[in-house]
Design an enzyme around this catalytic site. Structure first.
Site, PDB file in Angstrom:
ATOM      1  NE  ARG A  95      92.917  22.384 -32.359  1.00 64.02           N
ATOM      2  CZ  ARG A  95      92.176  21.553 -31.639  1.00 64.02           C
ATOM      3  NH1 ARG A  95      91.222  20.841 -32.212  1.00 64.02           N
ATOM      4  NH2 ARG A  95      92.383  21.426 -30.343  1.00 64.02           N
ATOM      5  CG  HIS A 122      96.439  20.041 -27.407  1.00 64.91           C
ATOM      6  ND1 HIS A 122      96.088  21.383 -27.406  1.00 64.91           N
ATOM      7  CD2 HIS A 122      95.271  19.355 -27.456  1.00 64.91           C
ATOM      8  CE1 HIS A 122      94.775  21.486 -27.443  1.00 64.91           C
ATOM      9  NE2 HIS A 122      94.254  20.274 -27.471  1.00 64.91           N
ATOM     10  CD  GLN A 125      93.386  18.443 -23.266  1.00 63.84           C
ATOM     11  OE1 GLN A 125      92.616  18.839 -24.135  1.00 63.84           O
ATOM     12  NE2 GLN A 125      92.971  18.061 -22.069  1.00 63.84           N
ATOM     13  CG  ASP A 212      94.922  11.828 -27.630  1.00 68.62           C
ATOM     14  OD1 ASP A 212      93.702  11.864 -27.897  1.00 68.62           O
ATOM     15  OD2 ASP A 212      95.754  12.551 -28.208  1.00 68.62           O
ATOM     16  CB  CYS A 252      93.030  15.388 -24.507  1.00 66.09           C
ATOM     17  SG  CYS A 252      93.224  14.346 -25.968  1.00 66.09           S
ATOM     18  NE  ARG A 280      91.814  22.679 -23.342  1.00 68.06           N
ATOM     19  CZ  ARG A 280      91.824  22.461 -24.660  1.00 68.06           C
ATOM     20  NH1 ARG A 280      91.498  21.259 -25.116  1.00 68.06           N
ATOM     21  NH2 ARG A 280      92.197  23.392 -25.519  1.00 68.06           N
TER      22      ARG A 280
HETATM   23  N1   CP Z   1      90.907  18.174 -26.486  1.00 72.95           N
HETATM   24  C1   CP Z   1      90.722  19.039 -27.507  1.00 72.95           C
HETATM   25  O1   CP Z   1      91.585  19.847 -27.858  1.00 72.95           O
HETATM   26  O2   CP Z   1      89.507  18.923 -28.103  1.00 72.95           O
HETATM   27  P1   CP Z   1      89.054  19.670 -29.440  1.00 72.95           P
HETATM   28  O3   CP Z   1      89.844  19.052 -30.569  1.00 72.95           O
HETATM   29  O4   CP Z   1      87.587  19.388 -29.555  1.00 72.95           O
HETATM   30  O5   CP Z   1      89.365  21.115 -29.317  1.00 72.95           O
HETATM   31  N1  NVA Z   2      96.026  13.847 -30.585  1.00 74.44           N
HETATM   32  C1  NVA Z   2      94.758  14.397 -30.994  1.00 74.44           C
HETATM   33  C2  NVA Z   2      94.267  15.361 -30.000  1.00 74.44           C
HETATM   34  C3  NVA Z   2      92.924  15.965 -30.275  1.00 74.44           C
HETATM   35  C4  NVA Z   2      92.516  16.989 -29.257  1.00 74.44           C
HETATM   36  C5  NVA Z   2      94.877  15.035 -32.367  1.00 74.44           C
HETATM   37  O1  NVA Z   2      95.888  15.695 -32.630  1.00 74.44           O
HETATM   38  O2  NVA Z   2      93.980  14.856 -33.182  1.00 74.44           O
END
Ligand code: CP
Ligand code: NVA
Length: 297
Positions: A95, A122, A125, A212, A252, A280
Site C-alpha cells: 500500500r 485500489h 477493493q 467513497d 469501500c 475483502r
Molecule cells: N477499504 C479499505 O481499503 O480499507 P482500509 O483502508 O481500512 O484497508
Molecule cells: N480513497 C480512499 C480509500 C480508502 C480505502 C483513500 O485512498 O484514502
C-alpha cells in the site's frame, strides 16, 4: 511473472476465474511454509486484516511491514527492498502513496506483487466490490454501477473492473474532481464510462450506488475545501430512491458518516457495506490462489 498492480492486469476471463476462486473452498496448504510480505505506507483496517487472514487460510504466514521499518527509497531503494523480501516471501503486497512504487516492485519481477492501494487505484477493493455485486444479483454483465463523488483510486479500479465484467459504469463528480483524459482513455480500453455532472443523473435507474470519502489519505490538508466542493454529492435516501427499486448501496469504507453518505443510507436496508467489507478476505484469497497457483506455476 504475473502481478496485480491494477485490475486490468487480468483479462475478463481471468477476472471471472478469480471471482470463482473467491467463492470456492481453497486448499489450506497452498502456502504452507511460505510467507507473504505486506508493506504499508498508509494505515489500513480492512486491507491488512483481509490479506493477513487470506494468507492464514491458505496455510501461509503474513508479515506486516510498516514503511517506518523498511523506509522505501529512504533507508533502501524500492528495488532493493523488493529483492530482499523476495528471498523470504512467496508474494509481496504493498500500500503506497505512488502507483509507480508498486510498478517498480513488479518490474523487479522476482515474486508476484499485489497493489494494496495507491494514489491511482485500489484493485483489491474492486475485486471485493464485484464479488458483492455478483452475490447480490447472481451475475455482473449488464448490471449498472453509479459512482457518486471523487473520481479517485477506488473509482478508477471499480470502473476498470466493471468494464472487464461488462457492467455499465457511470460516474458523477464535481468540477475539478472528475477522471483525467488519460484515466478515461485507459478505462475506455475495457468499456467507456458515462460521465455526468449531477449525481441524480448518474444514479438514475442504477443497480448499484457507490461512494467513497471526499478526502483520501494524503489529502487531509484539502478536507475543508473538499467538503465545500462536494456539497450536492452526498448519497441520501432521495438519491437512493432515484436508483432502481432493488438498488444496493456500497462504500469501500472507512465512511465519514453524514459527509459522503448519510447514516440512513449506510445503515439502511439497501446497504451491503458489511458483507462488502467481509468479502475483502474472500476476494484476497481468490486472488492469491490464482496468482500463486494457476498464474505463476
Ligand atoms: N477499504 C479499505 O481499503 O480499507 P482500509 O483502508 O481500512 O484497508
Ligand atoms: N480513497 C480512499 C480509500 C480508502 C480505502 C483513500 O485512498 O484514502
Amino acid at each position: 511473472m504475473r502481478h496485480f498492480t491494477e485490475i486490468d492486469d487480468l483479462s475478463a476471463t481471468e477476472l471471472a476465474r478469480v471471482l470463482e476462486l473467491a467463492s470456492a473452498v481453497a486448499s489450506p496448504t497452498l502456502l504452507t511454509g511460505r510467507g507473504v510480505a505486506l508493506i504499508f505506507e498508509k494505515p489500513s483496517a480492512r486491507t491488512r486484516n483481509s490479506m493477513e487472514m487470506a494468507v492464514v487460510q491458505l496455510g501461509g504466514h503474513p508479515v506486516y511491514i510498516s514503511d517506518d521499518e523498511v523506509g522505501l527509497d529512504r533507508r533502501e531503494s524500492v528495488e532493493d527492498v523488493t529483492r530482499v523480501m523476495a528471498g523470504f516471501h512467496a508474494a509481496i503486497g504493498a500500500r503506497v502513496f505512488s502507483q509507480s512504487v508498486v510498478e517498480r516492485m513488479a518490474a523487479v519481477d522476482l515474486v508476484p506483487v499485489v497493489n494494496l492501494l495507491s494514489d491511482r487505484g485500489h484493485p483489491m477493493q474492486a475485486l471485493a466490490d464485484l464479488l458483492t455485486v455478483q452475490q447480490e444479483f447472481g451475475g455482473l454483465a449488464g448490471r449498472s454501477v453509479a459512482f457518486v463523488g471523487d473520481a479517485n483510486n477506488v473509482a478508477f479500479s471499480l470502473a476498470l473492473g466493471a468494464g472487464l465484467a461488462q457492467m455499465k459504469f457511470r460516474i458523477a463528480s464535481p468540477g475539478g474532481y472528475a477522471f483525467s483524459e488519460s484515466d478515461l482513455e485507459r478505462i475506455a480500453m475495457v468499456n467507456a464510462p458515462k460521465v455526468f455532472k449531477r449525481a441524480e443523473e448518474a444514479v438514475d435507474g442504477a443497480d448499484v450506488v457507490y461512494t467513497d470519502t471526499w478526502t483520501s489519505m494524503g489529502q487531509e490538508d484539502e478536507a475543508a475545501q473538499r467538503r465545500r466542493d462536494f456539497e450536492g454529492f452526498r448519497v441520501d435516501d432521495k438519491m437512493m430512491e432515484a436508483a432502481s427499486a432493488q438498488a444496493v448501496f456500497l462504500h469501500c469504507l472507512p465512511a465519514h458518516r453524514n459527509e459522503e453518505a448519510t447514516d440512513a443510507v449506510l445503515d439502511g436496508p439497501n446497504s451491503r457495506i458489511w458483507v462488502q467489507a467481509a468479502n475483502r478476505m474472500h476476494a484476497a484469497r481468490g486472488l492469491l490462489v490464482w496468482l500463486l497457483g494457476e498464474a505463476n506455476r
